[in-house]
Design an enzyme around this catalytic site. Sequence first.
Site, mmCIF file in Angstrom:
data_model
loop_
_atom_site.group_PDB
_atom_site.id
_atom_site.type_symbol
_atom_site.label_atom_id
_atom_site.label_comp_id
_atom_site.label_asym_id
_atom_site.label_seq_id
_atom_site.Cartn_x
_atom_site.Cartn_y
_atom_site.Cartn_z
ATOM 1 N N GLU A 69 -1.567 -29.629 12.493
ATOM 2 C CA GLU A 69 -1.673 -30.220 13.835
ATOM 3 C C GLU A 69 -3.041 -29.950 14.441
ATOM 4 O OE1 GLU A 69 0.417 -32.222 14.656
ATOM 5 O OE2 GLU A 69 2.351 -31.662 13.797
ATOM 6 N N ASP A 378 -16.876 -34.556 25.004
ATOM 7 C CA ASP A 378 -16.622 -35.987 24.822
ATOM 8 C C ASP A 378 -15.495 -36.464 25.741
ATOM 9 O OD1 ASP A 378 -18.552 -36.487 22.846
ATOM 10 O OD2 ASP A 378 -17.218 -35.877 21.234
#
Length: 484
Positions: A69, A378
């Site tokens: 994950e 970002d």
Amino acid sequence: MAHRAPLTALLLIFPRRSVFKYVLYVISVFITVATASTNDVFSASHSVNAATARARDIRYLLYDVNPPEGFNLRRDVYIRMASLVKTLRKDGDQDWVLVLPPWGRLYHWQSPDIHQVRIPWGDFFSLPGLQANVPVLEYEDFIAESGGPFVDQVLVLQNYAEGWTDGKWEEKVDERPCVDKLMYSKDKQGYYRGWFWGYEETRAHKVMCMSAQGHASILAPVLQGNITVKSVMLDRAETVLHDHYAGKDYWSTRRSMVFAKHLRFIGDEFRAKYLNSTDAGDHTVYNEDWTRMKAELGSAKGGSYLGVHLRRKDFIWGHRKDVPSLKGAGQENPYPDEKAEVGQELEDLKRMLPEMVQFEPTWEDLELLKDGGVAIIDQWICAHARFFIGTSVSTFSFRIHEEREILGFDPKSTYNRFCGDQEKECEQPTHWKIRWSLVVPSRGQGRQRSDRQEQLSAASSPWNQPEAAQVQPHLCLPAQQGWG
Ligand SMILES: *[C@@H]1O[C@H](CO)[C@@H](O)[C@H](O)[C@H]1NC(C)=O
Ligand SMILES: *[C@@H]1O[C@H](CO)[C@@H](O)[C@H](O)[C@H]1NC(C)=O
């Protein structure tokens, strides 16, 4: 020279100037931070001796997530665990503390030659922010406080081997034989060894498998009644679901996940320098004391650029129908070598959109920020765009949605995604409206404050108390599970 990990995601930012010009902002993946725990107030002020701890009955909840994950799903699991700790603290006399699992060894963090394990949460998030929601402790502080690198008991969560009996869903939890191969093994001294975030000296006294089906707080009675040891680690914590997805408590925890100051700063500098975007001009004034941050929906204007998260690599390799090609429909894959494909796409994009901009860390930046820090920068830049377009069912995009919701953007500017080339019905992302809740100062609760709470208050600020946990037996299937 800029360094980027092999691309799995592209963030594109198109500033709109007088004429229709584009600057494109491209991100690779999830990058990180190494140093500068500027917000590590807690560890600095932290030292409870063992005797006091016992007297106050401090208990530690540790957790980890299935290794494949990614960063953004892990942030989601944190919300579930914070909710469980709130339930534990509310229902009992025990002073439960959530131990933050160090970051590292993530599939998406592929920048070569960068040391990326044992990264504390303070490198990415504001610890006072997290503590204002629920008591948290960095792992190394846990070692110092609890007397060594030992976990009393590991519970490996798993589904029921038999699935849903009679096709009926019910919430339940039972000790069961391990379904999968146990990832812990006994050493010569009889301790269990396994992956403890790269801390090789860490051992567990006991390991057992526990089948669990339901929301996170179904584990509370077991942790309070059946298990009495001081530190318990839930491995595969993603097995349990949100207590109440997108409810008030979800949002409190989500709001408390304030990005570390240095990352916001770098993102803001980038916005100002390349995108003419400032908080005052864009109506995105931020308060890092999240309990005081309450922007009206639609109040944020955003910088005059388009933020785009277009995820590539594993999503295109998985041949997902809800992810577009860059070349358009009906064409044969022009890049026979999949590994070269994303890099090639990026080159093509730069040609098509010469004004595209990208936060491009130098190797030194990357060493400092790491893949996770660059991912946050970002996201921060995309969260401030006038308009955002994401990728279908990507947790990276979901986290940007939430950040924009917190900043007060009109949902129309946020909940948009790209459609696959062949996709006829292109359903757009759900708007999970922010639910506000009052953060009640702990002094008003008539409950004796523990040493830890005093410390937490001293470490951050007076508003530092979890709201009354709102736990409802509400089932929410994690649609986003599995997608980084
Ligand atoms: C916890 O203890 C109760 C009461 O002794 C028992 O009924 C239940 O099965 C136990 N649960 C687990 C998961 O061990
Ligand atoms: C930058 O934004 C301000 C308004 O926020 C605007 O007045 C100015 O013209 C912009 N500058 C450029 C170069 O686009």
